[in-house]
Scaffold this motif. Structure first.
Motif, PDB file in Angstrom:
ATOM      1  N   LEU A 115       0.836  -1.211   0.000  1.00  0.00           N
ATOM      2  CA  LEU A 115       0.000   0.000   0.000  1.00  0.00           C
ATOM      3  C   LEU A 115       0.866   1.255   0.000  1.00  0.00           C
ATOM      4  O   LEU A 115       0.580   2.231  -0.699  1.00  0.00           O
ATOM      5  N   ALA A 116       1.938   1.216   0.787  1.00  0.00           N
ATOM      6  CA  ALA A 116       2.801   2.401   0.887  1.00  0.00           C
ATOM      7  C   ALA A 116       3.570   2.625  -0.408  1.00  0.00           C
ATOM      8  O   ALA A 116       3.734   3.766  -0.858  1.00  0.00           O
ATOM      9  N   LYS A 158      -2.133   0.995  12.239  1.00  0.00           N
ATOM     10  CA  LYS A 158      -0.841   1.488  12.750  1.00  0.00           C
ATOM     11  C   LYS A 158       0.303   1.014  11.853  1.00  0.00           C
ATOM     12  O   LYS A 158       1.220   1.773  11.542  1.00  0.00           O
ATOM     13  N   THR A 159       0.233  -0.234  11.414  1.00  0.00           N
ATOM     14  CA  THR A 159       1.285  -0.753  10.529  1.00  0.00           C
ATOM     15  C   THR A 159       1.265  -0.008   9.194  1.00  0.00           C
ATOM     16  O   THR A 159       2.308   0.349   8.649  1.00  0.00           O
ATOM     17  N   VAL A 160       0.073   0.230   8.673  1.00  0.00           N
ATOM     18  CA  VAL A 160      -0.042   0.950   7.390  1.00  0.00           C
ATOM     19  C   VAL A 160       0.571   2.348   7.515  1.00  0.00           C
ATOM     20  O   VAL A 160       1.359   2.778   6.665  1.00  0.00           O
ATOM     21  N   PHE A 161       0.252   3.066   8.589  1.00  0.00           N
ATOM     22  CA  PHE A 161       0.793   4.433   8.710  1.00  0.00           C
ATOM     23  C   PHE A 161       2.298   4.432   8.953  1.00  0.00           C
ATOM     24  O   PHE A 161       3.004   5.333   8.487  1.00  0.00           O
ATOM     25  N   ALA A 162       2.808   3.405   9.633  1.00  0.00           N
ATOM     26  CA  ALA A 162       4.266   3.316   9.809  1.00  0.00           C
ATOM     27  C   ALA A 162       4.927   3.147   8.439  1.00  0.00           C
ATOM     28  O   ALA A 162       5.940   3.790   8.135  1.00  0.00           O
ATOM     29  N   GLU A 163       4.349   2.307   7.583  1.00  0.00           N
ATOM     30  CA  GLU A 163       4.921   2.095   6.236  1.00  0.00           C
ATOM     31  C   GLU A 163       4.771   3.339   5.362  1.00  0.00           C
ATOM     32  O   GLU A 163       5.657   3.673   4.592  1.00  0.00           O
ATOM     33  N   LEU A 164       3.640   4.028   5.477  1.00  0.00           N
ATOM     34  CA  LEU A 164       3.438   5.250   4.682  1.00  0.00           C
ATOM     35  C   LEU A 164       4.500   6.290   5.043  1.00  0.00           C
ATOM     36  O   LEU A 164       5.068   6.955   4.179  1.00  0.00           O
ATOM     37  N   GLU A 165       4.789   6.388   6.339  1.00  0.00           N
ATOM     38  CA  GLU A 165       5.799   7.370   6.760  1.00  0.00           C
ATOM     39  C   GLU A 165       7.176   6.964   6.263  1.00  0.00           C
ATOM     40  O   GLU A 165       7.956   7.787   5.793  1.00  0.00           O
ATOM     41  N   LEU A 166       7.458   5.658   6.338  1.00  0.00           N
ATOM     42  CA  LEU A 166       8.748   5.154   5.862  1.00  0.00           C
ATOM     43  C   LEU A 166       8.949   5.481   4.382  1.00  0.00           C
ATOM     44  O   LEU A 166      10.046   5.783   3.931  1.00  0.00           O
ATOM     45  N   MET A 167       7.883   5.405   3.614  1.00  0.00           N
ATOM     46  CA  MET A 167       7.965   5.649   2.163  1.00  0.00           C
ATOM     47  C   MET A 167       7.798   7.131   1.821  1.00  0.00           C
ATOM     48  O   MET A 167       7.625   7.489   0.660  1.00  0.00           O
ATOM     49  N   LYS A 168       7.783   7.980   2.850  1.00  0.00           N
ATOM     50  CA  LYS A 168       7.677   9.439   2.662  1.00  0.00           C
ATOM     51  C   LYS A 168       6.403   9.849   1.928  1.00  0.00           C
ATOM     52  O   LYS A 168       6.408  10.768   1.090  1.00  0.00           O
ATOM     53  N   VAL A 169       5.323   9.154   2.187  1.00  0.00           N
ATOM     54  CA  VAL A 169       4.036   9.532   1.591  1.00  0.00           C
ATOM     55  C   VAL A 169       3.501  10.750   2.338  1.00  0.00           C
ATOM     56  O   VAL A 169       3.553  10.793   3.574  1.00  0.00           O
ATOM     57  N   ARG A 209      -8.976   7.010  16.027  1.00  0.00           N
ATOM     58  CA  ARG A 209      -8.263   8.013  16.836  1.00  0.00           C
ATOM     59  C   ARG A 209      -6.916   7.464  17.302  1.00  0.00           C
ATOM     60  O   ARG A 209      -5.947   8.189  17.423  1.00  0.00           O
ATOM     61  N   GLU A 210      -6.872   6.161  17.583  1.00  0.00           N
ATOM     62  CA  GLU A 210      -5.618   5.555  18.045  1.00  0.00           C
ATOM     63  C   GLU A 210      -4.577   5.472  16.940  1.00  0.00           C
ATOM     64  O   GLU A 210      -3.377   5.492  17.213  1.00  0.00           O
ATOM     65  N   ALA A 211      -5.034   5.322  15.698  1.00  0.00           N
ATOM     66  CA  ALA A 211      -4.080   4.942  14.644  1.00  0.00           C
ATOM     67  C   ALA A 211      -3.891   5.956  13.516  1.00  0.00           C
ATOM     68  O   ALA A 211      -2.882   5.886  12.810  1.00  0.00           O
ATOM     69  N   VAL A 212      -4.838   6.875  13.327  1.00  0.00           N
ATOM     70  CA  VAL A 212      -4.776   7.718  12.116  1.00  0.00           C
ATOM     71  C   VAL A 212      -4.351   9.154  12.458  1.00  0.00           C
ATOM     72  O   VAL A 212      -5.063   9.853  13.184  1.00  0.00           O
ATOM     73  N   PRO A 213      -3.211   9.599  11.939  1.00  0.00           N
ATOM     74  CA  PRO A 213      -2.749  10.969  12.199  1.00  0.00           C
ATOM     75  C   PRO A 213      -3.779  12.001  11.739  1.00  0.00           C
ATOM     76  O   PRO A 213      -4.493  11.788  10.748  1.00  0.00           O
ATOM     77  N   SER A 214      -3.807  13.124  12.449  1.00  0.00           N
ATOM     78  CA  SER A 214      -4.812  14.143  12.117  1.00  0.00           C
ATOM     79  C   SER A 214      -4.472  14.877  10.820  1.00  0.00           C
ATOM     80  O   SER A 214      -5.310  15.603  10.284  1.00  0.00           O
ATOM     81  N   SER A 215      -3.255  14.681  10.283  1.00  0.00           N
ATOM     82  CA  SER A 215      -2.925  15.335   9.013  1.00  0.00           C
ATOM     83  C   SER A 215      -3.635  14.693   7.822  1.00  0.00           C
ATOM     84  O   SER A 215      -3.659  15.259   6.730  1.00  0.00           O
ATOM     85  N   VAL A 216      -4.202  13.500   8.021  1.00  0.00           N
ATOM     86  CA  VAL A 216      -4.989  12.869   6.942  1.00  0.00           C
ATOM     87  C   VAL A 216      -6.275  13.671   6.780  1.00  0.00           C
ATOM     88  O   VAL A 216      -7.015  13.845   7.740  1.00  0.00           O
TER      89      VAL A 216
END
Ligand code: 5MM
Length: 325
Positions: A158-159, A198-209, A245-252
């Motif tokens: 996904l990322a 949480k895993t998806v957002f960790a990968e998105l950040e790693l891929m600089k999305v 709320r636990e997993a999704v950053p508010s910048s989305v």
């Protein structure tokens, strides 16, 4: 505001939502056969034309996700589907994954494929009018499932998809779907959904999305269809929003739910109940497939005389979901 953020905001704001009309050829053919229609490229085109020409669709639908086949087809008026959608004020999206296949080492789990050649395909889709894309990962709950490798492999894909889309100018809809199938409880669905996100957002950040240039398309948190548990509308809404709320950053900018096989009206009630759980850092909207078009397909059944009834059935669901927002 970046160009990607502007598209993402358009998709999720003004009480509108997304219509997922990107069933693969196999899925769409099965749905047509289910209502007595002989599946073919032409019958799929006719059905999709009925959907997108529904009167006043743009009042409640911000974007339509198309399948590759539909993307290159034309309406009776000679416009391609992306051109027509643009004409009526709806953004054209494209499903770019090539389907979920068995995961090596975990045959009961799936990995979504489609990364090969994606950079070039994105360039073609952009040239022909797409502004956003979709990729769906499928996560199964069951004995020893989901496995860590299935969650990680799907989050990684996904990322990488999201990064390629943003590089080429498309807003990626990031869809990790935790399936409703199974006998699991609402609590288990919540736990798995939170951990997957949480895993998806960790990968998105790693891929600089860029998170302000995506739309998240998750499942609602519900009990498994075989659990015998029937949580209230408020319980589903609360569990879903707490998980997010636990997993999704508010910048989305926005979260657009899939319906996952829920009864169309129930899915609308769930969406409505979530809006009351202020404060929400993101827009919450719909990106339903079956919960928007299921009643339309049933009303139409391939009969030209039922065309208006089919469009009316879609309109009813689209307007109800916009009102629920
Ligand atoms: C519309 O169906 C989409 C494509 O499915 P296949 O590739 O399996 O044919 C599907 O990804 C859909 O967008 C999501 O599942 C959300 O649809 P629902 O019906 O769950 O809201």
């Amino acid at each position: 505001m970046s160009a990607l953020n502007k598209i993402a905001q358009t998709l999720v704001s003004n009480r509108r939502g997304i219509l997922a009309a990107d069933e693969s050829i196999g899925t769409m053919s099965a749905r047509l056969e289910g209502v007595g229609v002989e599946p073919s490229a032409e019958s799929r085109r006719v059905y999709r034309e009925l959907i997108v020409t529904t009167p006043k669709l743009a009042e409640s639908i911000s974007g339509v996700i198309l399948a590759d086949e539909t993307f290159y087809q034309k309406l009776d008026n000679g416009r391609t589907f992306p051109e027509y959608l643009q004409d009526i004020g709806i953004l054209a999206g494209i499903k770019v994954d090539t389907g979920a296949k068995p995961l090596a080492g975990s045959p009961d789990e799936k990995i979504t494929e489609g990364l090969d050649g994606l950079r070039e395909r994105v360039a073609d889709y952009v040239r022909l009018g797409a502004t956003f894309a979709k990729w769906r990962a499928v996560i199964t709950i069951g004995d020893d499932m989901p496995s860590e490798r299935a969650v990680h492999a799907n989050a990684h894909a996904l990322a990488r998809y999201a990064g390629l889309c943003q590089e080429g100018g498309l807003v990626p809809i990031v869809e990790p779907e935790v399936l409703m199938d199974g006998s699991h409880s609402l609590a288990t669905c919540r736990e798995v959904t939170t951990s997957v996100l949480k895993t998806v957002f960790a990968e998105l950040e790693l891929m600089k999305v860029e998170l302000d240039g995506i739309v998240l398309k998750p499942n609602m948190v519900v009990a498994g269809t075989g659990s015998g548990e029937q949580p209230s509308v408020e319980d589903v809404a609360t569990a879903t929003v707490e998980s997010l709320r636990e997993a999704v950053p508010s910048s989305v900018p926005g979260i657009s739910f899939l319906s996952g096989g829920q009864d169309p009206e129930v899915a609308t009630h769930h969406l409505g109940a979530m809006q009351k759980l202020d404060p929400l850092p993101w827009e919450l909207t719909y990106s339903f497939g079956r919960a928007l078009v299921g009643p339309a397909l049933e009303a139409w059944r391939g009969d030209e005389n039922n065309r208006a009834a089919g469009q009316e059935a879609l309109s009813v669901r689209a307007v109800a979901n916009a009102a629920a927002r």
